[in-house]
Design an enzyme around this catalytic site. Structure first.
Site, mmCIF file in Angstrom:
data_model
loop_
_atom_site.group_PDB
_atom_site.id
_atom_site.type_symbol
_atom_site.label_atom_id
_atom_site.label_comp_id
_atom_site.label_asym_id
_atom_site.label_seq_id
_atom_site.Cartn_x
_atom_site.Cartn_y
_atom_site.Cartn_z
ATOM 1 N N ASN A 41 0.909 -1.163 -0.097
ATOM 2 C CA ASN A 41 -0.071 -0.075 0.062
ATOM 3 C C ASN A 41 0.946 1.226 0.092
ATOM 4 O O ASN A 41 1.833 1.308 0.626
ATOM 5 C CB ASN A 41 -0.972 -0.051 1.035
ATOM 6 C CG ASN A 41 -0.313 -0.385 2.498
ATOM 7 O OD1 ASN A 41 0.733 -1.002 2.724
ATOM 8 N ND2 ASN A 41 -1.045 0.191 3.515
ATOM 9 N N ILE A 42 0.423 2.327 -0.737
ATOM 10 C CA ILE A 42 1.164 3.502 -0.765
ATOM 11 C C ILE A 42 0.269 4.603 -0.323
ATOM 12 O O ILE A 42 -0.782 5.173 -1.135
ATOM 13 C CB ILE A 42 1.798 3.624 -2.199
ATOM 14 C CG1 ILE A 42 2.655 2.717 -2.664
ATOM 15 C CG2 ILE A 42 2.336 4.919 -2.403
ATOM 16 C CD1 ILE A 42 3.002 2.466 -4.189
ATOM 17 N N GLU A 43 0.378 5.324 0.866
ATOM 18 C CA GLU A 43 -0.469 6.438 1.218
ATOM 19 C C GLU A 43 -0.085 7.545 0.881
ATOM 20 O O GLU A 43 1.166 7.722 0.222
ATOM 21 C CB GLU A 43 -0.504 6.112 3.063
ATOM 22 C CG GLU A 43 -0.899 4.893 3.409
ATOM 23 C CD GLU A 43 -1.338 4.527 4.780
ATOM 24 O OE1 GLU A 43 -0.591 5.644 5.537
ATOM 25 O OE2 GLU A 43 -1.754 3.700 5.202
ATOM 26 N N CYS A 52 -4.384 0.975 -1.890
ATOM 27 C CA CYS A 52 -4.274 -0.336 -1.331
ATOM 28 C C CYS A 52 -2.944 -1.176 -1.931
ATOM 29 O O CYS A 52 -2.546 -1.125 -3.100
ATOM 30 C CB CYS A 52 -5.462 -1.108 -1.347
ATOM 31 S SG CYS A 52 -6.582 -0.707 -0.140
ATOM 32 N N GLU A 54 -3.366 -4.241 -2.811
ATOM 33 C CA GLU A 54 -3.826 -4.930 -4.029
ATOM 34 C C GLU A 54 -3.603 -4.215 -5.452
ATOM 35 O O GLU A 54 -3.763 -4.722 -6.408
ATOM 36 C CB GLU A 54 -5.318 -5.327 -3.650
ATOM 37 C CG GLU A 54 -5.372 -6.336 -2.317
ATOM 38 C CD GLU A 54 -5.539 -5.725 -1.272
ATOM 39 O OE1 GLU A 54 -5.061 -4.643 -0.698
ATOM 40 O OE2 GLU A 54 -5.885 -6.327 -0.126
ATOM 41 N N CYS A 85 -10.137 -5.230 1.002
ATOM 42 C CA CYS A 85 -11.267 -4.279 1.339
ATOM 43 C C CYS A 85 -12.238 -4.277 0.232
ATOM 44 O O CYS A 85 -11.973 -5.211 -0.676
ATOM 45 C CB CYS A 85 -10.669 -2.627 1.447
ATOM 46 S SG CYS A 85 -10.313 -1.967 -0.178
ATOM 47 N N CYS A 88 -11.058 -3.354 -3.125
ATOM 48 C CA CYS A 88 -10.133 -4.473 -3.858
ATOM 49 C C CYS A 88 -10.798 -5.675 -4.058
ATOM 50 O O CYS A 88 -10.339 -6.113 -5.076
ATOM 51 C CB CYS A 88 -9.055 -4.479 -3.064
ATOM 52 S SG CYS A 88 -7.978 -3.077 -2.653
HETATM 53 N N1 THU Z 1 -5.138 -1.592 2.931
HETATM 54 C C1 THU Z 1 -4.531 -2.225 1.846
HETATM 55 O O1 THU Z 1 -3.502 -2.088 1.295
HETATM 56 N N2 THU Z 1 -5.502 -3.355 1.554
HETATM 57 C C2 THU Z 1 -6.352 -3.676 1.974
HETATM 58 O O2 THU Z 1 -7.188 -4.538 1.390
HETATM 59 C C3 THU Z 1 -7.044 -3.044 3.485
HETATM 60 C C4 THU Z 1 -6.519 -1.695 3.405
HETATM 61 C C5 THU Z 1 -4.344 -0.229 3.386
HETATM 62 C C6 THU Z 1 -4.775 0.937 3.079
HETATM 63 C C7 THU Z 1 -4.237 2.018 4.074
HETATM 64 O O3 THU Z 1 -3.239 2.286 3.359
HETATM 65 C C8 THU Z 1 -4.219 1.184 5.121
HETATM 66 O O4 THU Z 1 -4.239 -0.290 4.547
HETATM 67 C C9 THU Z 1 -5.094 1.305 6.456
HETATM 68 O O5 THU Z 1 -6.425 1.368 5.882
#
Ligand code: THU
Length: 131
Positions: A41-43, A52, A54, A85, A88
Site C-alpha cells: 500500500n502507498i499512502e 491499497c 492489491e 477491502c 479491492c
Molecule cells: N489497505 C490495503 O492495502 N489493503 C486492504 O485491502 C485493506 C487496507 C491499506 C490502505 C491503507 O494504507 C491502510 O491499509 C489502512 O487502511
C-alpha cells in the site's frame, strides 16, 4: 504451491509507504502463466489519494502482460485477519473468477484463513455483465 505467493507478499509488505496509518499491507497475485506479482500500500499526505497493496499488485500484473488473477495472498499488521477491502475485492473480480483463492496471512506469513473470491464478494457484478 502457495508458499511462493506468501513469500512475495511478505517481501512486498516491507516496501509499504504508510507514514499515516502505520498499517503495512503486502499482497501477491499469481497470473495465468503462473508468474507471481506483488505490491504494497502507498499512502499520501492527501489521505484519500493513497491506495491499497492489491492495487499496486494488480498494476504490476497487468503491466507484465498478465490478464488473469488465479491466486492471491495478503497480509497486514500482526496476527489479525486482513482481508482485501471491499473496493479491492471488486478490482480483483475484474480479473478473477469466483473460485480464486485468497490466502490471508499473518505478517510473518503464517496462513490464517483461505477464502474464495466468491465468499468475499458474493453475487458480484463483473465483466460478464457487460459482455
Ligand atoms: N489497505 C490495503 O492495502 N489493503 C486492504 O485491502 C485493506 C487496507 C491499506 C490502505 C491503507 O494504507 C491502510 O491499509 C489502512 O487502511
Amino acid at each position: 504451491m502457495m508458499q511462493d505467493l506468501i513469500d512475495a507478499a511478505k517481501a512486498a509488505r516491507a516496501f509499504a509507504h504508510v507514514p499515516y496509518s502505520k498499517f503495512y499491507v503486502g499482497a501477491a497475485m499469481r497470473d495465468e502463466k503462473g508468474r507471481v506479482h506483488a505490491g504494497a500500500n502507498i499512502e499520501n499526505a492527501a489521505y484519500p489519494q493513497g491506495w491499497c497493496a492489491e492495487c499496486t499488485t494488480i498494476g504490476h500484473l497487468i503491466m507484465a502482460g498478465g490478464t488473469k488473477i488465479t491466486e492471491v495472498a495478503v497480509m497486514g499488521n500482526g496476527d489479525a485477519l486482513c482481508t482485501p477491502c471491499g473496493g479491492c475485492r471488486q478490482k480483483i473480480r475484474e480479473f478473477a473468477s469466483d473460485d480464486v483463492k485468497i490466502h490471508c496471512c499473518t505478517e510473518e506469513g503464517k496462513l490464517i484463513r483461505t477464502f474464495t473470491l466468491g465468499e468475499l464478494l458474493p453475487s458480484s457484478f463483473g465483466p460478464e455483465n457487460l459482455a
